[in-house]
Design an enzyme around this catalytic site. Structure first.
Site: not given
Ligand code: X8Z
Ligand code: ZN
Length: 637
Positions: A375-376, A406-407, A410, A434, A535, A545
């Site tokens: 997961h990024a 997106h990354e 950060h 975010e 998460h 988010y």
């Molecule tokens: O988790 C993330 C990023 C890393 S902070 C890739 N996001 C959420 C997800 O993937 O659930 C970005 C959008 C929503």
């Molecule tokens: Zn993020």
């Protein structure tokens, strides 16, 4: 005075019990003492942060029993230190005359982790061990059709690719259900984990850990919960229009297999969690074939060209191992080019180039020889230094390209505030963090994509605009209820209104209520579908988010103003605009030094989060959706 302050701070640093401090006949601590405490705490913070971040980096990029133990221990030490600092900071609760910045630092101390430490040391160990175990379970999760044959196993990336590209109902169902098995083993652990989080939060004086999470927004926790509902109320009509249109089109495709209650089955949205529907764009485009171009195809072609080049350079007949190495090199070239493309946008605004160590230390591909949490994420390794990295398993797709932007948001936030005291090295609120890269993503208009060679020259007519809006709405609007409900679920788990034996059912109740979605399979008692979403096992709060989805349109609107953009907002790109860049950089540099309302006001002139920006942006699409939905019975039950 200075000496006194220092010795006071020192005695605290040596963890003198508060009782001892109180028992000394000396005067109560002064504002200067508070200041000295904050300075010393910040210095310690920076020095100590290095260990848990390094341990966690290794644990997530190299999942083994050993790295889990090391990160659990490092986190334990870190959380113990934080708790001791919070305890000591209490001495200044009623100190008069404390400077506003010091007061803010003292207040923020309690909110430095999403995983508050129970005072009971055995429980703290148990908590950090469970945290690493859940993270590792998610990161190493696979779907194996034959448990005895590793070759039958597929990772989340493989399964996500099926959902993204294969519109066959049964193939998608298999990939979806296969991945969701990963959650099953987590049910008991998560239950205990939640208990221990609550214990830690109570030890800090919060009613439960949900209240604690809601306390990080410069307003009362209840007011914050209301604020999220208010924002949802603003955008719900737009989401409902989109849901209705999508399910009508899906029903045309899948006919009798669609549920009769108006919901969309979670496995046919092109995404494992049904949080981003942009992979359904080919099915849902208002004017198929008009405008837009295939960014996926171009990225794949660039990757294949890199491979062809390497292959040409190889002498003789390569062995299978050599071929695999060439494939890998091509993947890395392609991933690096994708990251550089994103860096180029940020530097075009006048932001600094990334430090060389970023490319040396980041993980851009899924390791071939070990498990890793793909997961990024973006990491500030040592607060105040420029060792910043991302961890991703990049594939050459449009979706991943946008995740990189997106990354990078950060990373640039970290860079902009790196010289602030560690306690202020955070987003104005976590929704800001975010929203940065996502704001940049809104600037990736068809014209910009054409400019950088990822698309043909944009058509720019009304039909193309509507197509573009649909594509973006599938990414941005479809996400809104998902962004809201994850923590509605966790808040319920934490406050006890959702009992362990209802975890899964409550999850689907919220999925249905907010997203208009249903599970494609009947749940078994062992199922724990929340565990199949990063998460939850990794314990990252999620409301951020949802906030970011609202904020990014506010940021975008004001940056476009700063850039002097004329015409419909959707055509604005601040690429290359230094005025907008300077305004953006200034906001990032503030970090968390003042309440987010003040930072938002400096940036946008508004001091509240406001969905009017996202609604205005999508007004043309919403009008079109209403036309399409006329005569349909929208909604679900
Ligand atoms: O988790 C993330 C990023 C890393 S902070 C890739 N996001 C959420 C997800 O993937 O659930 C970005 C959008 C929503
Ligand atoms: Zn993020």
């Amino acid at each position: 005075m200075k000496t006194h302050a220092l010795s006071f701070a020192l005695s605290l640093a040596l963890a003198a019990p508060l009782a001892a401090v109180a028992a000394t006949p000396a005067a109560p601590p002064s504002a200067a003492d508070a200041h000295a405490f904050v300075e010393r705490m910040n210095a310690d913070y920076k020095a100590r942060y290095v260990e848990p971040s390094a341990a966690e980096w290794v644990a997530e990029t190299y999942i083994t029993d050993d790295t889990q133990k090391l990160t659990a221990r490092a986190n334990e030490r870190w959380l113990q230190w934080l708790s001791a600092e919070v305890e000591q900071a209490r001495a200044f609760e009623h100190t008069p005359g404390v400077d506003a910045s010091d007061r803010r630092a003292l207040d923020l101390l309690k909110l430095q982790t999403a995983m508050p430490a129970p005072k009971n040391p055995a429980h703290l160990s148990e908590l950090t061990a469970l945290g690493s175990k859940l993270t590792a379970a998610y990161g190493s999760g696979k779907y194996c059709t034959n448990d005895k044959d590793p070759a039958s196993c597929r990772t989340l990336d493989d399964l996500s690719a099926v959902l993204a590209t294969d519109r066959d109902w049964d193939h998608d169902l298999d990939a979806w259900a296969g991945w969701h098995r990963v959650g099953r083993g987590m049910l008991k652990d998560y239950q205990r984990f939640a208990e221990l989080l609550n214990e830690g939060a109570r030890d800090l004086g919060y009613a439960d850990v949900g209240v604690m999470w809601r306390s990080g927004y410069d307003m009362a926790p209840d007011a914050f919960a209301k604020e999220t509902d208010r924002l949802w109320g603003q955008v719900k009509p737009l989401y409902d229009d989109l849901q209705c249109y999508a399910r009508t089109k899906l029903a045309q495709k899948y006919g009798e297999r669609m549920p009769k209650d108006g919901t969309i089955p979670a496995h046919i949205t092109g995404n494992m969690w049904a949080q981003d529907w942009s992979n359904l764009y080919p099915l849902l485009a208002p004017y198929p074939g008009v405008g837009g171009s295939d960014v996926n195809a171009r990225l794949q072609a660039q990757r294949d060209a890199a491979y062809a080049d390497l292959r040409k350079g190889a002498k003789g007949t390569p062995t299978p191992l050599e071929l695999a190495t060439l494939e890998r090199e091509a993947d890395l070239k392609s991933a690096t080019a994708m990251v550089k493309r994103s860096e180029d946008f940020y530097t075009s605004l006048g932001f600094p180039p990334l430090p060389a160590s970023f490319y040396e230390k980041s993980m851009l591909l899924r390791p071939r020889d070990r498990d890793a949490l793909c997961h990024a994420s973006a990491w500030p390794m040592d607060l105040g230094s420029t060792d910043m990295r991302i961890k991703m398993c990049i594939r050459p797709t449009e979706e991943e390209q946008y995740v990189i932007y997106h990354e990078m948001g950060h990373i640039y936030y970290y860079l902009a505030y790196k010289d602030r005291p560690p306690i202020f090295q955070a987003g104005a609120n976590d929704g800001f963090h975010e929203a940065i890269g996502d704001t940049v993503r809104l600037n990736l208009t068809p014209a910009y994509l054409a400019q950088i060679g990822l698309a043909d020259k944009a058509a720019g007519d009304d039909k193309a605009l509507l197509n573009e809006q649909m594509k973006l709405a599938l990414e941005k609007v479809a996400f809104l209820p998902f962004g809201l409900l994850i923590d509605k679920w966790r808040w319920g788990v934490f406050d006890g209104s959702i009992k362990p034996d209802e975890y899964n059912a409550a999850w689907w109740k919220l999925r249905r209520e907010y997203q208009g979605l249903s599970s494609p399979v009947a749940a078994t008692p062992a199922d724990f579908d929340p565990g199949a979403k990063n998460h939850v096992p990794t314990n990252v709060p999620y409301m951020r988010y949802f906030l970011a989805r609202i904020l990014q349109f506010q940021f975008y609107r004001s940056l476009c103003d700063a850039a002097g953009h004329q015409g419909p907002l959707a055509t604005c790109s601040i690429y290359g605009n230094k005025e907008a860049g300077a305004k953006f950089w200034k906001m990032l540099g503030e970090g968390a030094r003042q309440p987010w309302q003040a930072t938002l006001k400096e940036m946008t002139g508004q001091d509240t989060m406001d969905a009017s920006a996202i609604l205005d942006y999508f007004a043309p699409l919403q009008a079109w959706l209403k036309e399409q939905n006329r005569g349909q019975s929208c909604g679900w039950h």
